[in-house]
Each structure stands twice: as structure tokens, then as C-alpha cells.
Design an enzyme around this catalytic site. Structure first.
Site, PDB file in Angstrom:
ATOM      1  N   ARG A  49     -55.226  11.128 133.280  1.00 42.04           N
ATOM      2  CA  ARG A  49     -54.392  11.943 133.943  1.00 42.04           C
ATOM      3  C   ARG A  49     -55.220  11.858 135.414  1.00 42.04           C
ATOM      4  O   ARG A  49     -56.221  11.998 135.733  1.00 42.04           O
ATOM      5  CB  ARG A  49     -54.512  13.483 133.586  1.00 42.04           C
ATOM      6  CG  ARG A  49     -53.860  13.751 132.200  1.00 42.04           C
ATOM      7  CD  ARG A  49     -54.275  15.289 131.835  1.00 42.04           C
ATOM      8  NE  ARG A  49     -55.670  15.150 131.776  1.00 42.04           N
ATOM      9  CZ  ARG A  49     -56.058  16.438 131.608  1.00 42.04           C
ATOM     10  NH1 ARG A  49     -55.736  17.423 131.558  1.00 42.04           N
ATOM     11  NH2 ARG A  49     -57.644  16.379 131.239  1.00 42.04           N
ATOM     12  N   CYS A  86     -46.543   8.222 136.779  1.00 38.82           N
ATOM     13  CA  CYS A  86     -46.291   7.546 135.463  1.00 38.82           C
ATOM     14  C   CYS A  86     -45.063   7.954 134.544  1.00 38.82           C
ATOM     15  O   CYS A  86     -44.570   7.279 133.956  1.00 38.82           O
ATOM     16  CB  CYS A  86     -47.664   7.962 134.734  1.00 38.82           C
ATOM     17  SG  CYS A  86     -48.940   7.070 135.290  1.00 38.82           S
TER      18      CYS A  86
END
Ligand code: UDX
Length: 436
Positions: free
Chosen positions: A150, A258
Site C-alpha cells: 500500500r 492500483c
């Protein structure tokens, strides 16, 4: 065991992998074709804002086990090479693998026999097989090892992953184990599988996170209709161990580099297979609608109606990045909302701890949160930076023209901001209802 690791691509995934594998004791050479980036990194200057990354890069440089170069020939003696190259959204949502394929085409002339070629960045299902064909050298085993990092937590996620996924054909099992061993002692579940499953697991995870957020965003709308509170509904859902509490906070939609790309790619992957994955299409549609819903909410909070005019109205924005903890504006829902408000004639000022500038014709970015409140008809929270909660909301109220706040992240304590004088609107919460 110390391995010689090559990393191709010094972007977000490549640099994190290079720095972390050096930290785990390996000898790493990181190759990138951007000369100025390589020079900067060689001096320990890291422009990617990730907690802990600069320190790891500098430690690696000073102990001599990490180096940066533009010269692919320095890969000639590596045991393992990680492909950390961009696979952006291409035509119709299919990932664009041109850069990856161009680089792979150069590898047979660079790598020593036995070197393991690892796909680390997100690649379409079937890439492992395709790369093995492109390499055309059976002595270069291909292994898939997708990253699940992340932004804002990349180093932490790399060193303490939820799982490590390694995909290979059975003949390359020894190479797969070699890749697993790079991570050293780890508590993370280590999972060996076939290449397609490893590749698909990455897309499946990100698209599922997107589904979860779209689900909660639509649910928030439903809560408003029936006078329920999404904070309670989300919490009660999250207490079910099969569902889990993460990714159940409504907001202006999912964004970043993403989730949108990977959800579109999975949908295309399904289409190519003739499989109807319509729930992904619905989640994408709900995500587009969510941005518009937030704009309507802002219009209503300011003008009393959801299609009221915003022409010449001053609005202060708290947050522009796609999520807290990063200055990344790629596919940022906050920025999309700002763009729509600007198109409607609103005059925007914004503060985001991670963002210095954006297109000046859309919004003026300032470096002081109290400046965004000056003469504003409303404040809008668009990114969930925890520090926004700690602002002096009375001071903000005094600076505004009208003390109206639209909290598009359900970040604030409605009672506290109401006490400071604000009229508060959240997502899926009725301000007159009790607060926890
Ligand atoms: C994601 C994946 O989480 C990571 O595993 C992958 O490897 C890269 O993509 P990232 O892009 O950093 O990471 O963002 P993430 O933290 O997943 O958030 C995605 C979006 O969902 C953000 O726009 C965020 O604001 C939004 N979100 C998340 C919500 O709106 N509500 C939530 O409850 C959680």
C-alpha cells in the site's frame, strides 16, 4: 543466504523492493533508464515519500550492498532479477505491457545461466508463460511474486506482509524456493502456486477491495434514505470475522494508481475468457457515480438544493490526494470532485499535507489549513488525513463566511464540529442522530 539481486525499475515497487532486500542482507543492484533518478538515488536522495524508505536506501548505500545504475550489463552476475516495471492501463482497460516486454527482450543478452527472472509488478494473467517464450532461454526460470504494497505503508508491508505469493511451473520449483528464501525468516504465510494463480491473486485482491468500498458507498446512500447510520452499519458488518473491518468507510470513491487499473484489468481478463464479471462493472459505475454524489451533496449543503449554482462561491477543500498518508494525485477522487466543482464555477482553495500544487486553474493550494476557511461558504473534507480532526474547528468556523462542513470521508466527530459552530453533513449519517 545472501543472494545477488537485480531490480529493474526504481519506481515505487522497485525501490521499495531494492531497499528492503538490501535490509534483509542481500546485495542489490537497481537498474533504471532515468539517469537523473539514478544519480539522485546514488546520493541517497529519495523523492518517493514512504516512511522508512530514505533511511533504508541510505543504509544500503553506506554499507555498500545497494547500488543504482543505468547500465543493464551490471546484471550479468545476479542470481535473481526482479521486474518492477509499470504496466499502466492501456486500450480498453487491458494492461499495457510494452515496457515490460521491451526490457525482457534485452535480458537474454545480459543474464547469466540460472538467473531467476521474477515478475514483481502487477502483470496480466499469462505473463509468466509469455515471458518464458520471449526469453527463449530455458536456463532462465520465470517466477511470479506479486507485490501487495500500500502507498504510505510500502516498507512496513514489504517487511511484514500478510502473505508471500510465489507462482511457478513445477519444473521451476527450485527457483521458486530460491525467491521465497530471499525474504529470510518471516511469519507471513508463504504460498507456492502456479503462475496464473499468483498473477490472478493480485488482481483479485485489489478488485475485491474496490468492490468492498463501492458496496459501502452505495450502502451509505441507502442509510441516508432510511435514517440509518453507515458508521454503525459498517462497524456491525466488520465485526463479522468473515467480512473484517477494513475498507468499510464511505468516501468520494476509490482511486490511486492500483485499484482502478487493476479492477479494469480483471474485468478485461474476464471478458477475454468469455466470463461475465458484471459485478466489477457495477462497482466501477458506482465509483463514478460516487464522485458525482459527493458534488451534489456539496451543492445541497451550500445552496439547499442538489443542483444549485456554485458560480463564484468560495469553497475550502481539506485534502486532494487519493488517500491519506500520500501526496499521490493519480486518479484521485478528491481531485475529480475539485475539478467538477471548478467546472461549476466554484472558487477553490485547498490544503493537503502531502500536496504542494495542482493545476492552478482548478484550485489554489495553500500550505495552511486555516487559509482554506477564509470567507468560504463551505469546507469539504475529501482526504482522510487524521490531523484534520485535530484542527481548531472554532478558529475555522470564525474564518468562514458560513460555517458549513461536508465531511466526504466521515472523518470528523460530528458532535465536536457542531459544537464549534459548524453545520455538518457526512456520508450516510444523519447529523441529528446520536453519535458514538
Ligand atoms: C492498493 C492495495 O491496497 C495494495 O495492496 C496494492 O498492492 C496497491 O493498491 P493503495 O493504492 O495504496 O493500495 O490504496 P488503498 O489503501 O488500497 O486505498 C485505495 C482507495 O480506496 C483509496 O482511494 C482509499 O481512499 C479508498 N478507500 C479505502 C475508501 O474509500 N474507504 C475505505 O474504507 C478504504
Amino acid at each position: 543466504m545472501t543472494e545477488r539481486v537485480g531490480v529493474i525499475g526504481a519506481g515505487y515497487v522497485g525501490l521499495t523492493s531494492a531497499a528492503c532486500f538490501t535490509h534483509l542482507g542481500h546485495e542489490v543492484v537497481c537498474v533504471d533508464n532515468d539517469r537523473s533518478k539514478v544519480d539522485e538515488l546514488g546520493r541517497g536522495e529519495v523523492t518517493i515519500a514512504e516512511p522508512g524508505l530514505t533511511e533504508l536506501v541510505r543504509d544500503g548505500l553506506s554499507c555498500g550492498r545497494l547500488r543504482f545504475t543505468t547500465d543493464g550489463r551490471e546484471l550479468s552476475d545476479v542470481d535473481v532479477v526482479l521486474l518492477c516495471l509499470p504496466t499502466p492501463k492501456g486500450k480498453d482497460g487491458d494492461p499495457d505491457v510494452r515496457v515490460l516486454e521491451e526490457v525482457v527482450a534485452t535480458l537474454p543478452g545480459l543474464l547469466a545461466p540460472g538467473c531467476v527472472v521474477v515478475t514483481k509488478s502487477t502483470v496480466p494473467v499469462g505473463t509468466g508463460t509469455r515471458l518464458a517464450e520471449l526469453l527463449g532461454r530455458p536456463d532462465l526460470p520465470v517466477v511470479s511474486n506479486p507485490e501487495f504494497l500500500r502507498e504510505g505503508h510500502a516498507v512496513e508491508d514489504f517487511l511484514n506482509p500478510d502473505r508471500i505469493v510465489i507462482g511457478s511451473v513445477p519444473e521451476n520449483r527450485a527457483a521458486a524456493e530460491r525467491v521465497a528464501a530471499l525474504y529470510g525468516e518471516t511469519n507471513a504465510p508463504l504460498w507456492f502456486t502456479d503462475p496464473a494463480s499468483a498473477e490472478l491473486a493480485k488482481y483479485a485482491s485489489n478488485a475485491f477491495l474496490a468492490l468492498k468500498v463501492s458496496y459501502v458507498n452505495v450502502l451509505a446512500e441507502l442509510c441516508e434514505h432510511y435514517g440509518a447510520d453507515i458508521r454503525d452499519v459498517g462497524r456491525l458488518m466488520g465485526l463479522d470475522s468473515r467480512i473484517g473491518p477494513a475498507f468499510l468507510v464511505p468516501g468520494p470513491g476509490w482511486g490511486g494508481s492500483c485499484l482502478p487499473k487493476d479492477t479494469a484489468a480483471l474485468l478485461r481478463t474476464a471478458e477475454h475468457a468469455g466470463v461475465d464479471f458484471g459485478i466489477l462493472r457495477d462497482a466501477m459505475k458506482a465509483n463514478a457515480r460516487q464522485r458525482a454524489a459527493v458534488v451534489r451533496k456539496i451543492r445541497r449543503a451550500i445552496t439547499g438544493v442538489s443542483d444549485g449554482s456554485l458560480s463564484g462561491i468560495r469553497i475550502g477543500l481539506l485534502g486532494l490526494a487519493f488517500k491519506a498518508g500520500t501526496g499521490d494525485l493519480r486518479d484521485s477522487p478528491a481531485l475529480a470532485v475539485a475539478r467538477e466543482l471548478a467546472r461549476s464555477g466554484a472558487v477553490l482553495t485547498a490544503y493537503d499535507p502531502g500536496v504542494e500544487t495542482v493545476e492552478p486553474d482548478i484550485v489554489q493550494v495553500v500550505d495552511d489549513p486555516y487559509l482554506v476557511a477564509k470567507d468560504a461558504a463551505a469546507l469539504v473534507v475529501l482526504t482522510e488525513w487524521p490531523e484534520f480532526r485535530e484542527l481548531d474547528w472554532e478558529r475555522l468556523a470564525a474564518a468562514t463566511e458560513r460555517a458549513v462542513v461536508v465531511d466526504a470521508r466521515n472523518l470528523l466527530d460530528p458532535a465536536a464540529v457542531a459544537e464549534a459552530g459548524f453545520t455538518h453533513t457526512g456520508l450516510g449519517t444523519d447529523p441529528n442522530r446520536r453519535t458514538r
